[in-house]
Write an enzyme that holds these catalytic residues in place. Structure first.
Site, short mmCIF file in Angstrom:
data_model
loop_
_atom_site.label_atom_id
_atom_site.label_comp_id
_atom_site.label_asym_id
_atom_site.label_seq_id
_atom_site.Cartn_x
_atom_site.Cartn_y
_atom_site.Cartn_z
N HIS A 288 0.88 -1.40 -0.21
CA HIS A 288 -0.01 0.16 0.01
C HIS A 288 0.92 1.27 0.02
CE1 HIS A 288 1.92 -0.64 3.62
NE2 HIS A 288 1.22 -2.00 3.50
N CYS A 289 2.33 1.17 -0.02
CA CYS A 289 3.02 2.24 0.03
C CYS A 289 4.01 2.69 -0.93
CB CYS A 289 3.92 2.11 1.50
SG CYS A 289 3.01 2.10 3.00
N ILE A 290 4.68 1.78 -1.30
CA ILE A 290 5.96 2.20 -2.09
C ILE A 290 5.26 2.33 -3.67
CG2 ILE A 290 8.18 1.35 -2.99
CD1 ILE A 290 8.02 1.78 -0.19
#
Ligand code: NAD
Length: 452
Positions: A288-290
């Protein structure tokens, strides 16, 4: 400065000192009630940490299934033990979907999703939805902290005006900070308590309140001069990863053409005691981030006339990785006189990284989708994901396959997408006809192993 309390927005509003010092006192005496909004991968461990430290915590979530599970003392995330949720419950934690209860909290910590929309632009609808639910129930003397990853300016441009629309003054009535989450799920070396936490406030009084709050539960709080610095810090951390992963993915392609094993190169380079940080290539970015966060900065930078070239280039390289892996599958089947169409392919690991059950943005799933389009017959095995989950963009009516010698031998290709520790790699090597290894699991070359 006013000395008498007066009525404002239906609440009692006191002086700067009184609201602020009352809040600080409550926090330091651990009498403050903590409201965690969004009980997901970020909010849930934070709730547990506050509860363990002796704070009363109210958890808010719009998902009734999560509220029900947590109130029954059950965790719905694999690496968070139900025992910890049950212990928090015994310590007074309660989950609710009733945002009117927010008035009873002294600190409200927002841990809601910040994804991208279909145009790969920031989607702040969850943040806005949360604020719409909370604002009617705010009262003077509260601290509001945003933890969701976002572009610089969000706290001051999106949260501050909504709070002040109730007639509160941020910095004297309500205190507002941004403090990014740095969770690394399933990493045994760091906990919520030991990961230093960055915090920036809209005013010095806001920062003091935010720092006081987080210092109760986290060993080191790193104060920065503004919410925008705190927002940008989180983005720098994730962009640093995205760009370096893009670099090793490009190096992997060059090394492959040259007949060099990139993993051996990285292992050797990592012996340098300074100036080199190892990053590992793979089948593409996940989680969900990078894959998401860097584009929050790209979007905002356009407002300033700046084009974020490193982010775009890394995104371009990283997003072609699934296709590159598929090319390797096609080429290796070809050497056996087979095509993808009609082949039986087993994908090992559909979570986006090792040892977790989270499949969000997982490149393994994208690869499965593409191989299915090419006519492959797909199966998967993932000890952390027993049934293929409901996903927004992908659908497979599959359950995880148990691995044994006979089963492994029945596939044309075994594709290692995620290198969970729980796989028996010796068994896999011994019994698979053809292995496509996207994670550098196997150090020694073998006739049935293709590195991708
Ligand atoms: N998961 C991580 O490891 C991680 C690490 C660092 C930062 N972050 C960031 O933290 C934020 C949250 O991520 P996450 O992984 O915890 O997401 P998540 O999807 O696991 O959890 C978010 C929760 O918020 C709830 N929610 C959605 N809208 C809501 C609303 N209006 N009111 C109340 N609850 C609402 C959802 O039901 C869900 O339970 C994101 O900005 C993410 O980028 C995540």
């Amino acid at each position: 400065m006013e000395s008498d309390a007066k009525s404002k927005g239906g609440s009692v509003v006191g002086t700067v000192e009184s609201q602020h010092s009352r809040l600080l006192k409550k926090i330091r005496q651990r009498q403050a009630v903590i409201g965690i909004v969004g009980l997901g991968y970020v909010g849930l461990p934070l709730m547990i940490r506050f509860a363990q430290t002796g704070f009363r915590v109210i958890g808010f979530d719009i998902d009734p299934a999560k509220v029900e599970a947590l109130n029954a003392g059950r965790s719905y995330i694999e690496h968070i033990a139900s025992d910890e949720v049950a212990a928090a419950r015994s310590a007074g934690f309660e989950a609710t979907g009733d945002f009117a209860r927010a008035t009873g909290a002294d600190a409200l910590i927002l841990c809601v999703p910040t994804p991208l929309n279909s145009h790969r632009e920031p989607d702040l609808s969850f943040v806005h939805g949360t604020m719409d639910s909370l604002v009617p129930h705010l009262r003077a003397g509260q601290l509001v902290a945003l933890e969701s990853t976002t572009y610089p300016g969000t706290t001051e441009e999106e949260l501050l005006p909504r709070i002040e629309s109730r007639g509160f003054k941020v910095g004297s009535d309500v205190f507002l900070v941004f403090s990014p989450e740095r969770e690394d799920p399933a990493n045994p070396n760091y906990t919520t308590q030991t990961i230093p936490k960055v915090c920036g406030g809209v005013t010095p009084a806001c920062l003091e309140a935010g720092k006081a709050l987080y210092e109760q539960v986290i060993e080191r709080v790193v104060a920065v001069s503004s919410t925008r610095v705190a927002e940008m810090t989180k983005l720098l951390e994730n962009i640093h990863r995205a760009v370096n992963i893009g670099l090793v993915n490009e190096m992997k392609i060059v090394a492959d053409r040259m007949g060099i094993d990139i993993h051996e190169v990285i292992r050797a380079a990592a012996t340098k005691p300074f100036g080199f940080v190892p990053y590992y290539p793979g089948p593409g970015l996940g989680g969900h981030c990078i894959p998401i966060d860097p584009f929050y900065l790209t979007w905002k930078a356009r407002e300033y006339g700046v084009h974020t070239r490193f982010i775009e280039l890394a995104g371009e390289i990283n997003s072609t990785m699934p296709e590159w892996v598929i090319g390797k599958v096609i080429a290796s089947l070809n050497t056996k006189g087979k095509s993808v169409n009609g082949s039986r392919i087993l994908v090992l690991g559909i979570a986006y990284k090792k040892n977790v059950d989270d499949t969000r943005e997982s490149p393994a799933v994208e690869i499965m989708e593409r191989l299915r389009d090419l006519g492959a017959e797909l199966s998967y095995s993932d000890p952390h994901v027993p049934v293929f989950p409901k996903m927004r963009k992908h659908q497979f009516a599959l359950s995880s396959v148990a691995l044994d010698a006979e089963k492994l031998a029945s596939f044309d290709v075994v594709l290692i997408a995620t290198n969970h520790d729980r796989f028996d790699y010796d068994l896999i090597r011994k019994h698979s006809g053809l292995i496509v290894d996207t994670r550098g699991v196997y150090l020694e070359p073998a006739a049935n192993i293709v590195k991708a």
